[in-house]
Design a protein around this motif. Sequence first.
Motif, PDB file in Angstrom:
ATOM      1  N   LEU A 106       0.690  -1.162   0.161  1.00 23.44           N
ATOM      2  CA  LEU A 106      -0.301  -0.044  -0.079  1.00 23.44           C
ATOM      3  C   LEU A 106       1.350   0.775   0.535  1.00 23.44           C
ATOM      4  O   LEU A 106       0.800   1.944  -0.645  1.00 23.44           O
ATOM      5  CB  LEU A 106      -1.392  -0.103   1.633  1.00 23.44           C
ATOM      6  N   GLY A 107       1.788   1.610   0.846  1.00 26.06           N
ATOM      7  CA  GLY A 107       2.411   2.512   0.641  1.00 26.06           C
ATOM      8  C   GLY A 107       3.215   2.856  -0.876  1.00 26.06           C
ATOM      9  O   GLY A 107       3.745   3.960  -0.837  1.00 26.06           O
ATOM     10  N   ARG A 108       4.160   1.913  -1.236  1.00 27.65           N
ATOM     11  CA  ARG A 108       4.188   1.574  -2.378  1.00 27.65           C
ATOM     12  C   ARG A 108       3.959   1.941  -3.709  1.00 27.65           C
ATOM     13  O   ARG A 108       3.960   2.891  -4.160  1.00 27.65           O
ATOM     14  CB  ARG A 108       5.472   0.482  -2.425  1.00 27.65           C
ATOM     15  N   ALA A 109       2.063   1.573  -3.401  1.00 27.24           N
ATOM     16  CA  ALA A 109       1.977   2.450  -4.039  1.00 27.24           C
ATOM     17  C   ALA A 109       1.205   3.763  -4.292  1.00 27.24           C
ATOM     18  O   ALA A 109       0.911   4.047  -5.184  1.00 27.24           O
ATOM     19  CB  ALA A 109       0.193   1.365  -4.334  1.00 27.24           C
ATOM     20  N   LEU A 110       1.107   4.592  -3.345  1.00 19.83           N
ATOM     21  CA  LEU A 110       0.570   5.828  -2.662  1.00 19.83           C
ATOM     22  C   LEU A 110       2.301   6.606  -2.990  1.00 19.83           C
ATOM     23  O   LEU A 110       1.577   7.728  -3.630  1.00 19.83           O
ATOM     24  CB  LEU A 110       0.351   6.186  -1.079  1.00 19.83           C
ATOM     25  N   LEU A 111       3.254   5.978  -2.718  1.00 25.09           N
ATOM     26  CA  LEU A 111       4.011   7.524  -3.272  1.00 25.09           C
ATOM     27  C   LEU A 111       4.495   6.576  -4.578  1.00 25.09           C
ATOM     28  O   LEU A 111       4.823   8.098  -5.649  1.00 25.09           O
ATOM     29  CB  LEU A 111       5.958   6.043  -2.991  1.00 25.09           C
ATOM     30  N   ASP A 112       4.167   5.922  -5.264  1.00 25.26           N
ATOM     31  CA  ASP A 112       3.818   5.643  -7.513  1.00 25.26           C
ATOM     32  C   ASP A 112       3.124   6.955  -7.000  1.00 25.26           C
ATOM     33  O   ASP A 112       3.365   7.349  -8.535  1.00 25.26           O
ATOM     34  CB  ASP A 112       3.426   4.435  -7.556  1.00 25.26           C
ATOM     35  N   ALA A 113       2.470   6.817  -6.950  1.00 23.77           N
ATOM     36  CA  ALA A 113       1.041   7.825  -7.190  1.00 23.77           C
ATOM     37  C   ALA A 113       1.715   9.252  -6.584  1.00 23.77           C
ATOM     38  O   ALA A 113       1.409   9.922  -7.553  1.00 23.77           O
ATOM     39  CB  ALA A 113      -0.152   7.671  -6.915  1.00 23.77           C
ATOM     40  N   ALA A 114       2.336   9.321  -6.050  1.00 21.60           N
ATOM     41  CA  ALA A 114       2.906  10.715  -5.543  1.00 21.60           C
ATOM     42  C   ALA A 114       4.275  11.244  -6.702  1.00 21.60           C
ATOM     43  O   ALA A 114       3.919  12.283  -7.315  1.00 21.60           O
ATOM     44  CB  ALA A 114       3.492  10.725  -3.910  1.00 21.60           C
ATOM     45  N   GLN A 115       4.587  10.104  -7.009  1.00 23.94           N
ATOM     46  CA  GLN A 115       5.204  10.538  -7.632  1.00 23.94           C
ATOM     47  C   GLN A 115       4.548  10.865  -9.714  1.00 23.94           C
ATOM     48  O   GLN A 115       5.631  11.179 -10.282  1.00 23.94           O
ATOM     49  CB  GLN A 115       6.515   8.968  -8.635  1.00 23.94           C
ATOM     50  N   MET A 116       3.969   9.928  -9.882  1.00 25.65           N
ATOM     51  CA  MET A 116       3.032  10.698 -11.049  1.00 25.65           C
ATOM     52  C   MET A 116       2.602  11.934 -11.337  1.00 25.65           C
ATOM     53  O   MET A 116       2.544  11.967 -12.209  1.00 25.65           O
ATOM     54  CB  MET A 116       1.912   9.157 -11.212  1.00 25.65           C
ATOM     55  N   ALA A 117       2.253  12.628  -9.411  1.00 27.34           N
ATOM     56  CA  ALA A 117       2.044  13.682  -9.892  1.00 27.34           C
ATOM     57  C   ALA A 117       2.723  14.773  -9.968  1.00 27.34           C
ATOM     58  O   ALA A 117       2.797  15.475 -10.390  1.00 27.34           O
ATOM     59  CB  ALA A 117       1.069  13.823  -8.511  1.00 27.34           C
ATOM     60  N   ARG A 370      -2.290  -2.487 -11.101  1.00 24.94           N
ATOM     61  CA  ARG A 370      -3.437  -1.655 -10.877  1.00 24.94           C
ATOM     62  C   ARG A 370      -3.307  -1.181  -9.676  1.00 24.94           C
ATOM     63  O   ARG A 370      -2.856  -1.523  -8.391  1.00 24.94           O
ATOM     64  CB  ARG A 370      -5.377  -2.291 -11.307  1.00 24.94           C
ATOM     65  N   PRO A 371      -3.722   0.320  -9.376  1.00 20.51           N
ATOM     66  CA  PRO A 371      -4.028   0.825  -8.119  1.00 20.51           C
ATOM     67  C   PRO A 371      -4.713   0.238  -6.981  1.00 20.51           C
ATOM     68  O   PRO A 371      -5.143  -0.137  -7.351  1.00 20.51           O
ATOM     69  CB  PRO A 371      -3.575   1.712  -8.671  1.00 20.51           C
ATOM     70  N   VAL A 372      -4.058   0.426  -5.506  1.00 16.07           N
ATOM     71  CA  VAL A 372      -5.039   0.305  -4.208  1.00 16.07           C
ATOM     72  C   VAL A 372      -6.308   1.277  -4.929  1.00 16.07           C
ATOM     73  O   VAL A 372      -6.000   2.573  -5.296  1.00 16.07           O
ATOM     74  CB  VAL A 372      -4.015   0.059  -3.350  1.00 16.07           C
ATOM     75  N   ARG A 373      -6.965   1.274  -3.886  1.00 18.28           N
ATOM     76  CA  ARG A 373      -8.303   2.282  -3.985  1.00 18.28           C
ATOM     77  C   ARG A 373      -7.781   3.931  -3.656  1.00 18.28           C
ATOM     78  O   ARG A 373      -8.044   4.742  -4.247  1.00 18.28           O
ATOM     79  CB  ARG A 373      -9.327   2.423  -2.886  1.00 18.28           C
ATOM     80  N   LEU A 374      -6.984   4.221  -2.658  1.00 18.12           N
ATOM     81  CA  LEU A 374      -6.037   4.752  -1.747  1.00 18.12           C
ATOM     82  C   LEU A 374      -5.617   6.201  -2.802  1.00 18.12           C
ATOM     83  O   LEU A 374      -4.989   6.948  -1.986  1.00 18.12           O
ATOM     84  CB  LEU A 374      -5.666   4.827  -0.479  1.00 18.12           C
ATOM     85  N   ALA A 375      -4.965   4.950  -3.898  1.00 18.06           N
ATOM     86  CA  ALA A 375      -3.632   5.653  -4.324  1.00 18.06           C
ATOM     87  C   ALA A 375      -4.300   6.895  -5.254  1.00 18.06           C
ATOM     88  O   ALA A 375      -3.529   7.911  -5.224  1.00 18.06           O
ATOM     89  CB  ALA A 375      -3.086   4.357  -5.669  1.00 18.06           C
ATOM     90  N   SER A 376      -5.287   7.215  -5.388  1.00 23.42           N
ATOM     91  CA  SER A 376      -5.575   8.348  -6.062  1.00 23.42           C
ATOM     92  C   SER A 376      -5.069   9.524  -5.030  1.00 23.42           C
ATOM     93  O   SER A 376      -4.961  10.729  -5.546  1.00 23.42           O
ATOM     94  CB  SER A 376      -7.358   8.303  -6.694  1.00 23.42           C
ATOM     95  N   LEU A 377      -5.391   9.092  -3.673  1.00 20.91           N
ATOM     96  CA  LEU A 377      -5.736  10.166  -3.030  1.00 20.91           C
ATOM     97  C   LEU A 377      -4.312  10.975  -2.816  1.00 20.91           C
ATOM     98  O   LEU A 377      -4.051  12.139  -2.742  1.00 20.91           O
ATOM     99  CB  LEU A 377      -6.198  10.100  -0.994  1.00 20.91           C
ATOM    100  N   ALA A 378      -2.752   9.741  -2.858  1.00 22.73           N
ATOM    101  CA  ALA A 378      -1.739  10.229  -2.573  1.00 22.73           C
ATOM    102  C   ALA A 378      -2.005  11.396  -4.412  1.00 22.73           C
ATOM    103  O   ALA A 378      -0.327  12.406  -4.006  1.00 22.73           O
ATOM    104  CB  ALA A 378      -0.396   9.342  -2.879  1.00 22.73           C
ATOM    105  N   TYR A 379      -1.830  10.849  -5.007  1.00 24.85           N
ATOM    106  CA  TYR A 379      -1.897  11.835  -6.116  1.00 24.85           C
ATOM    107  C   TYR A 379      -2.783  12.743  -6.428  1.00 24.85           C
ATOM    108  O   TYR A 379      -1.619  14.051  -6.348  1.00 24.85           O
ATOM    109  CB  TYR A 379      -2.619  10.832  -7.668  1.00 24.85           C
ATOM    110  N   ASP A 380      -3.505  13.214  -6.145  1.00 28.04           N
ATOM    111  CA  ASP A 380      -4.371  14.615  -5.718  1.00 28.04           C
ATOM    112  C   ASP A 380      -4.144  15.524  -5.019  1.00 28.04           C
ATOM    113  O   ASP A 380      -3.768  16.763  -4.552  1.00 28.04           O
ATOM    114  CB  ASP A 380      -6.059  14.598  -5.256  1.00 28.04           C
ATOM    115  N   THR A 381      -3.128  14.801  -3.609  1.00 24.66           N
ATOM    116  CA  THR A 381      -2.632  15.900  -2.474  1.00 24.66           C
ATOM    117  C   THR A 381      -1.618  16.502  -2.495  1.00 24.66           C
ATOM    118  O   THR A 381      -0.768  17.240  -3.084  1.00 24.66           O
ATOM    119  CB  THR A 381      -2.410  14.728  -1.065  1.00 24.66           C
ATOM    120  N   THR A 382      -0.785  15.343  -3.976  1.00 30.75           N
ATOM    121  CA  THR A 382       0.990  15.574  -4.106  1.00 30.75           C
ATOM    122  C   THR A 382       0.424  17.315  -5.222  1.00 30.75           C
ATOM    123  O   THR A 382       1.137  17.485  -5.505  1.00 30.75           O
ATOM    124  CB  THR A 382       1.895  14.432  -4.632  1.00 30.75           C
ATOM    125  N   ALA A 383      -0.647  16.574  -6.311  1.00 31.69           N
ATOM    126  CA  ALA A 383      -0.497  17.412  -7.293  1.00 31.69           C
ATOM    127  C   ALA A 383      -1.173  18.946  -6.567  1.00 31.69           C
ATOM    128  O   ALA A 383      -0.328  20.033  -6.771  1.00 31.69           O
ATOM    129  CB  ALA A 383      -2.016  17.552  -8.360  1.00 31.69           C
TER     130      ALA A 383
END
Length: 452
Positions: A106-117, A370-383
């Motif tokens: 889960l943590g790595r998926a959040l980090l990946d989403a943050a990098q994507m942002a 595929r991302p875990v459901r919370l990953a989009s939160l990491a993207y939106d927050t980093t953006a």
Amino acid sequence: MLAALSLPLTLGACQGGTVQGGLPGLLERIGPGAPQRVAPQPASPPGRQANIPPTGQPAPQMPRPAAPSLAIETQPLPGPMLVRPGDGNVIRIAFLAPLSGPHAGLGRALLDAAQMALFDLADDRLALLPRDTEGQPEKAAAVAQQAMAEGAQIIIGPLFANEAAAVGPLARERGVKVLSFSTDRSVAGNGVFLLGFTPDQQVERVIGFARTRGMTRFALLAPDSAYGNAVAQATDLATRQTGGQLLRQDRYPGDTADLTPVVRRFATGLRALPPRSTEEPAPAETAESHLARPVDAVLLPEGGARLRALAPLLPYFDIDPRTVRFLGTGLWEDAGLGSEPALVGGWYAAPAPEGFAEFSRRFEQAFGRRPVRLASLAYDTTALVGILARREDPAPFSDAALTNPDGFAGYDGIFRFLPDGLVQRGLAVLEVQRRGSRVIDPAPASFQQPAN
């Protein structure tokens, strides 16, 4: 209005990490002029906007660019890639997540989403400082101290409430805001802002919608847990505020293996409820034989296998989903839920699904899973952090900036932080169907619209 610009961005590599399997090591953006270790010819995707609308105007939705091809170097590097201490123009963003231990995926998926942002923002002034909390409050406090000592100006994460409780006071001493993924209201405030999908807003939304369809009499069957307690409080408040009645609520241990006695007791209690008044109007959805129905709707705050085990027991004990509407929370956000006939026609509140579907498509194209459901939160927050950082403001992450009353728009719809540290989101109401769910009441486009 603040908008992201389309600028070239490159991502560094982690020690021994791969995109396909996640990033087990630390990954940091490189500041201007610092040595960079990047894959050859990384993609430069179109920009994506994270907008703050003018007062009274709908929050513009971020455009959905094509997925970048995030080619990240997979060869081991000699050491962590750090921002040079002298780079005064760099805005350092600490990112706290469990990158090892039982919650590492889960943590790595959040980090990946943050990098994507950050890839989409393409701003060389932004430096991501990931730190591994291991899912432990002591470790979270230690790495937060480390990141702030290195100049972190804001903290995204940590994931769990006990971690946020440990990090919050340390960050407050330094005047650093914390944007935590927790949903525990007890850790909000005093510089800690929550990002998670809280059950109280989901309950308020779905019950409010049910009231617009004429439903007045509600019942709750919930686990005796922290989540169940939060839902019970929210249900009681929402029914009273909308002029409805919570006529019965039954609780059961969350680890109950056999739910049959639980549902039997619940059904018996419903049959013992006082009859409706003959003057009481019937719900618009099911007007027939409304006097014989003890309640109009039953809220079931469960998900996954537990919900699938619970749902068929209700009609077995004469709680008929053809006349009593089943309601749910965000735990119902499950594409396969329609395979259980008792749940077809049920309603629940969640972010509009098309946003996460697009995010999921881009994430999978970029990282091969595929991302875990919370990953989009990491993207939106980093953006969001990146957009706020671009303002000509000496304090881009002040309370006033974060609690802009018009809010922000992301993959999970509109959201805004409240002064008490809680997040308010614009949610849709969805109906379970045999092949997925469909939106029956859209999410609002602006916080200036009438409240849900």
